[in-house]
Design a protein around this motif. Structure first.
Motif, PDB file in Angstrom:
ATOM      1  N   PRO A 149       0.955  -0.807   0.762  1.00  0.00           N
ATOM      2  CA  PRO A 149      -0.199  -0.193   0.008  1.00  0.00           C
ATOM      3  C   PRO A 149       0.656   1.566  -0.218  1.00  0.00           C
ATOM      4  O   PRO A 149       0.553   2.370   0.747  1.00  0.00           O
ATOM      5  N   LEU A 150       1.492   1.131  -0.365  1.00  0.00           N
ATOM      6  CA  LEU A 150       3.176   2.550  -1.176  1.00  0.00           C
ATOM      7  C   LEU A 150       2.141   3.929  -1.313  1.00  0.00           C
ATOM      8  O   LEU A 150       2.644   4.673  -0.887  1.00  0.00           O
ATOM      9  N   HIS A 151       1.401   3.730  -1.475  1.00  0.00           N
ATOM     10  CA  HIS A 151       0.418   5.501  -2.407  1.00  0.00           C
ATOM     11  C   HIS A 151      -0.110   4.990  -1.807  1.00  0.00           C
ATOM     12  O   HIS A 151      -1.354   5.658  -2.297  1.00  0.00           O
ATOM     13  N   CYS A 152      -0.799   4.819  -0.784  1.00  0.00           N
ATOM     14  CA  CYS A 152      -2.346   4.895  -0.096  1.00  0.00           C
ATOM     15  C   CYS A 152      -1.807   5.266   1.016  1.00  0.00           C
ATOM     16  O   CYS A 152      -0.858   5.145   1.849  1.00  0.00           O
ATOM     17  N   ALA A 153      -2.631   6.563   1.601  1.00  0.00           N
ATOM     18  CA  ALA A 153      -2.619   7.566   2.717  1.00  0.00           C
ATOM     19  C   ALA A 153      -2.117   7.319   3.741  1.00  0.00           C
ATOM     20  O   ALA A 153      -3.930   6.015   3.585  1.00  0.00           O
ATOM     21  N   GLY A 154      -2.173   6.606   4.681  1.00  0.00           N
ATOM     22  CA  GLY A 154      -2.201   6.007   5.854  1.00  0.00           C
ATOM     23  C   GLY A 154      -1.593   4.507   5.495  1.00  0.00           C
ATOM     24  O   GLY A 154      -1.703   3.331   6.801  1.00  0.00           O
ATOM     25  N   SER A 155      -1.243   4.198   4.581  1.00  0.00           N
ATOM     26  CA  SER A 155      -0.057   2.449   4.644  1.00  0.00           C
ATOM     27  C   SER A 155      -1.544   1.666   4.882  1.00  0.00           C
ATOM     28  O   SER A 155      -0.446   0.477   4.476  1.00  0.00           O
ATOM     29  N   PHE A 156      -2.917   1.703   3.695  1.00  0.00           N
ATOM     30  CA  PHE A 156      -3.569   0.915   3.985  1.00  0.00           C
ATOM     31  C   PHE A 156      -4.527   0.941   3.137  1.00  0.00           C
ATOM     32  O   PHE A 156      -4.870   1.319   2.395  1.00  0.00           O
TER      33      PHE A 156
END
Length: 197
Positions: A149-156
């Protein structure tokens, strides 16, 4: 509506999947804007400005189209001035999730719908919260390795395995957490006489 009267100002696959639910013809055009903070002191202000600028960027190029822009800023409860960004690296994703374990993380999702030719512009911010379980390092590392989840705010990614990280979720519209608050999208499009369903 003809095929290109509706534009999603985004290249996000998740936002495209949400738009696909409506069954309306649309196209995606990614706006090229600077997404960094400009001294905003609250996540709502940053999310609102970025959503507005994304929609405005594309609406200026396509003045007769109805353009949908959205942006999301994550923050831990009682800390709306400390923005949680996209981790971009595995190391950062693991660190973000370690900091969020056992905590409530809030999401401010800005939505802006504009049509330059008619002068229509509506920009709002919707909210959603997730309470993370207590997570151990092994769980976090396994999750990051599996879902990346590297391009998701909050890592999820709540639409995927990320749901396993939560103790609870709260808000009016789960799609707000996914980056495009679809209930409000539908409300605003209906105000523009676009029939849904």
């Amino acid at each position: 509506m003809s095929q290109f009267d509706l534009i999603l100002a985004s290249s996000s696959q998740t936002r495209q999947q949400l738009m696909n639910r409506l069954g309306l013809p649309y196209q995606c055009i990614s706006p090229n804007i600077d997404e960094s903070s400009q001294n905003e002191t609250h996540a709502d202000d940053l999310a609102k400005r970025l959503a507005f600028e994304k929609a405005q960027c594309i609406a200026k190029q396509h003045p007769h189209a109805v353009v949908i822009g959205s942006d999301q800023v994550a923050w831990r409860i009682n800390q709306p001035h400390e923005f949680i960004g996209k981790p971009l690296t595995t190391h950062n994703a693991i660190a973000q999730l370690q900091q969020s374990a056992g905590q409530t993380v809030c999401f401010s999702t800005g939505l802006s719908i504009q049509q330059h030719a008619s002068g229509f512009e509506k920009t709002i911010v919707e909210h959603y919260q997730v309470k993370f379980r207590q997570l151990n390092l092994d769980e976090i590392q396994r999750y990051v390795e599996k879902e990346q989840p590297l391009h998701c705010a909050g890592s999820f990614m709540c639409e995927g395995l990320g749901i396993s990280l939560f103790e609870s979720m709260s808000g009016n519209d789960q799609t707000t957490l996914m980056g495009l608050p679809m209930i409000q999208v539908c409300n605003i499009l209906r105000a523009l006489n676009i029939r849904i369903p």
